[in-house]
Scaffold this motif. Structure first.
Motif, PDB file in Angstrom:
ATOM      1  N   LEU A 153      24.700  15.134   9.277  1.00 16.32           N
ATOM      2  CA  LEU A 153      24.208  13.939  10.268  1.00 16.32           C
ATOM      3  C   LEU A 153      24.436  12.689   9.890  1.00 16.32           C
ATOM      4  O   LEU A 153      24.732  11.684  10.576  1.00 16.32           O
ATOM      5  CB  LEU A 153      22.647  14.124  10.697  1.00 16.32           C
ATOM      6  N   ASP A 154      24.883  12.718   8.372  1.00 14.61           N
ATOM      7  CA  ASP A 154      25.049  11.243   8.023  1.00 14.61           C
ATOM      8  C   ASP A 154      26.502  11.047   8.420  1.00 14.61           C
ATOM      9  O   ASP A 154      26.784   9.605   8.679  1.00 14.61           O
ATOM     10  CB  ASP A 154      24.821  11.490   6.315  1.00 14.61           C
ATOM     11  N   PHE A 155      27.223  11.754   8.220  1.00 18.17           N
ATOM     12  CA  PHE A 155      28.687  11.653   8.681  1.00 18.17           C
ATOM     13  C   PHE A 155      28.725  11.247  10.294  1.00 18.17           C
ATOM     14  O   PHE A 155      29.647  10.251  10.417  1.00 18.17           O
ATOM     15  CB  PHE A 155      29.601  12.803   8.387  1.00 18.17           C
TER      16      PHE A 155
ATOM     17  N   ARG B 128      19.980   6.740   5.512  1.00 18.10           N
ATOM     18  CA  ARG B 128      20.629   6.277   4.753  1.00 18.10           C
ATOM     19  C   ARG B 128      21.522   5.267   5.058  1.00 18.10           C
ATOM     20  O   ARG B 128      22.060   4.385   4.257  1.00 18.10           O
ATOM     21  CB  ARG B 128      21.711   7.514   3.730  1.00 18.10           C
ATOM     22  N   CYS B 129      22.030   5.335   6.386  1.00 15.16           N
ATOM     23  CA  CYS B 129      23.020   4.479   7.004  1.00 15.16           C
ATOM     24  C   CYS B 129      22.561   4.075   8.341  1.00 15.16           C
ATOM     25  O   CYS B 129      22.949   4.503   9.367  1.00 15.16           O
ATOM     26  CB  CYS B 129      24.306   5.195   7.081  1.00 15.16           C
ATOM     27  N   GLN B 130      21.629   3.008   8.394  1.00 12.73           N
ATOM     28  CA  GLN B 130      21.593   2.475   9.667  1.00 12.73           C
ATOM     29  C   GLN B 130      22.610   1.260   9.820  1.00 12.73           C
ATOM     30  O   GLN B 130      23.449   1.132   9.296  1.00 12.73           O
ATOM     31  CB  GLN B 130      20.138   2.052   9.680  1.00 12.73           C
TER      32      GLN B 130
ATOM     33  N   ILE C  75      25.498   0.227  -1.423  1.00 12.54           N
ATOM     34  CA  ILE C  75      24.388   0.886  -1.304  1.00 12.54           C
ATOM     35  C   ILE C  75      24.320   1.988  -0.361  1.00 12.54           C
ATOM     36  O   ILE C  75      23.824   3.080  -0.569  1.00 12.54           O
ATOM     37  CB  ILE C  75      23.392  -0.192  -0.951  1.00 12.54           C
ATOM     38  N   CYS C  76      25.244   1.782   0.576  1.00 16.64           N
ATOM     39  CA  CYS C  76      25.401   3.049   1.463  1.00 16.64           C
ATOM     40  C   CYS C  76      26.105   4.133   0.768  1.00 16.64           C
ATOM     41  O   CYS C  76      25.545   5.441   0.938  1.00 16.64           O
ATOM     42  CB  CYS C  76      26.314   2.557   2.908  1.00 16.64           C
ATOM     43  N   SER C  77      27.142   3.799   0.114  1.00 14.96           N
ATOM     44  CA  SER C  77      27.647   4.949  -0.543  1.00 14.96           C
ATOM     45  C   SER C  77      27.006   5.687  -1.614  1.00 14.96           C
ATOM     46  O   SER C  77      27.028   6.748  -1.878  1.00 14.96           O
ATOM     47  CB  SER C  77      29.007   4.156  -1.452  1.00 14.96           C
TER      48      SER C  77
ATOM     49  N   GLY D 154      26.104   9.768  11.916  1.00 15.72           N
ATOM     50  CA  GLY D 154      25.671   8.358  12.062  1.00 15.72           C
ATOM     51  C   GLY D 154      26.570   7.333  11.566  1.00 15.72           C
ATOM     52  O   GLY D 154      26.766   6.212  12.162  1.00 15.72           O
ATOM     53  N   ASP D 155      27.544   7.672  10.410  1.00 12.29           N
ATOM     54  CA  ASP D 155      28.468   6.760  10.043  1.00 12.29           C
ATOM     55  C   ASP D 155      29.676   6.464  10.769  1.00 12.29           C
ATOM     56  O   ASP D 155      30.144   5.318  11.141  1.00 12.29           O
ATOM     57  CB  ASP D 155      28.780   7.069   8.653  1.00 12.29           C
ATOM     58  N   ALA D 156      29.889   7.552  11.355  1.00 18.85           N
ATOM     59  CA  ALA D 156      31.037   7.566  12.463  1.00 18.85           C
ATOM     60  C   ALA D 156      30.792   6.709  13.629  1.00 18.85           C
ATOM     61  O   ALA D 156      31.351   5.700  14.099  1.00 18.85           O
ATOM     62  CB  ALA D 156      31.472   8.751  12.884  1.00 18.85           C
TER      63      ALA D 156
ATOM     64  N   ASN E 191      23.594   5.940  -1.477  1.00 17.94           N
ATOM     65  CA  ASN E 191      22.768   6.769  -0.919  1.00 17.94           C
ATOM     66  C   ASN E 191      23.442   8.042  -0.324  1.00 17.94           C
ATOM     67  O   ASN E 191      22.807   9.089  -0.444  1.00 17.94           O
ATOM     68  CB  ASN E 191      22.147   5.978   0.267  1.00 17.94           C
ATOM     69  N   ASP E 192      24.669   7.982   0.158  1.00 17.76           N
ATOM     70  CA  ASP E 192      25.425   9.118   0.749  1.00 17.76           C
ATOM     71  C   ASP E 192      25.840   9.924  -0.384  1.00 17.76           C
ATOM     72  O   ASP E 192      25.474  11.227  -0.323  1.00 17.76           O
ATOM     73  CB  ASP E 192      26.702   8.745   1.205  1.00 17.76           C
ATOM     74  N   ALA E 193      26.102   9.430  -1.567  1.00 20.78           N
ATOM     75  CA  ALA E 193      26.402  10.277  -2.704  1.00 20.78           C
ATOM     76  C   ALA E 193      24.928  11.001  -3.163  1.00 20.78           C
ATOM     77  O   ALA E 193      25.100  12.200  -3.674  1.00 20.78           O
ATOM     78  CB  ALA E 193      26.915   9.536  -3.911  1.00 20.78           C
TER      79      ALA E 193
HETATM   80 ZN   LIG Z   1      26.220   7.258   5.093  1.00 20.76          ZN
END
Ligand SMILES: [Zn+2]
Length: 216
Positions: free
Chosen positions: A56-58, A4-6, A149-151, A60-62, A153-155
């Motif tokens: 894992l998304d958190f 989701r967050c590259q 877009i990122c938010s 990756g975002d961090a 996908n996270d949601a």
């Molecule tokens: Zn994300």
């Protein structure tokens, strides 16, 4: 989950040097790192693979925010190395989540649906709050679209965890958790591979490497 967050989302590499924007990035970094710890810990405590996968998304975002903050004046090759490290870390954790998912499926673990739901909701609210903060600071910028877009996908990922919690609660089995976690883990693994590939390509594209070392 990583896919989701590259590089395209959450934070851009050309983050302006504005103190307000940098402060917003620091807050986003701290919040995402804390939520990674909370969600992965709750995932283990609740016996929920989908919570672990979502955490894992958190992470990756961090990592994205950290790279954005550190990138000003940083050579491209170092940015690529940081991205490679991120890709390897996320791939390793994705493998661990996949293994946990198989274990949970094999032993028929029944996750604690209430804990799953509560933490999934917290993740959704947190992602919304961070998106709102970045959106506000980013006013008028083209990158607002990538934040959006990122938010979104996270949601979607957070909502999938909530659905899994509801499914576990309703069915009295762990299967909804296993199904959601399997999809998320697969996306995480392919996302990790993509990040690594991209970083390695960037390292090779570097016309001359000051350090002369190869990435691997
Ligand atoms: Zn994300």
């Amino acid at each position: 989950m990583i896919d989701r967050c590259q590089d395209h989302c959450c934070a851009d590499a050309n983050a302006s040097a504005s103190p307000a924007w940098r402060r917003a990035l620091w807050i986003a970094l701290a919040v995402n790192a804390a939520m990674f710890a909370i969600e992965i810990g709750a995932g283990v405590a609740a016996g929920s693979s989908s919570l672990q996968a979502d955490s894992l998304d958190f992470l990756g975002d961090a990592a994205n925010y950290a790279i954005s903050l550190g990138v000003t004046g940083m050579a491209l090759s170092w940015r690529a190395r940081a991205a490679l490290l991120k890709g390897i870390t996320l791939f390793a954790l994705g493998t661990w989540v996949a293994a946990m998912t198989i274990l949970h499926a094999t032993y028929g673990t029944l996750p604690k649906a209430e804990l799953m739901g509560a933490v999934g909701l917290l993740a959704l609210v947190t992602n919304g709050a961070v998106a709102l903060m970045l959106y506000r600071f980013r006013g008028g910028d083209a990158n607002m679209r990538s934040v959006w877009i990122c938010s979104r996908n996270d949601a979607i990922g957070n909502a999938a965890v909530l659905l899994a919690a509801l499914g576990v609660f309703g069915s009295g089995t762990g299967w909804p958790d296993v199904i959601v976690a399997s999809i998320m883990a697969a996306l995480s693994l392919s996302g990790g591979v993509q990040i690594m590939r991209h970083a390695i390509a960037e390292l090779h594209a570097e016309p001359q490497s000051q350090t002369g070392g190869t990435a691997l």
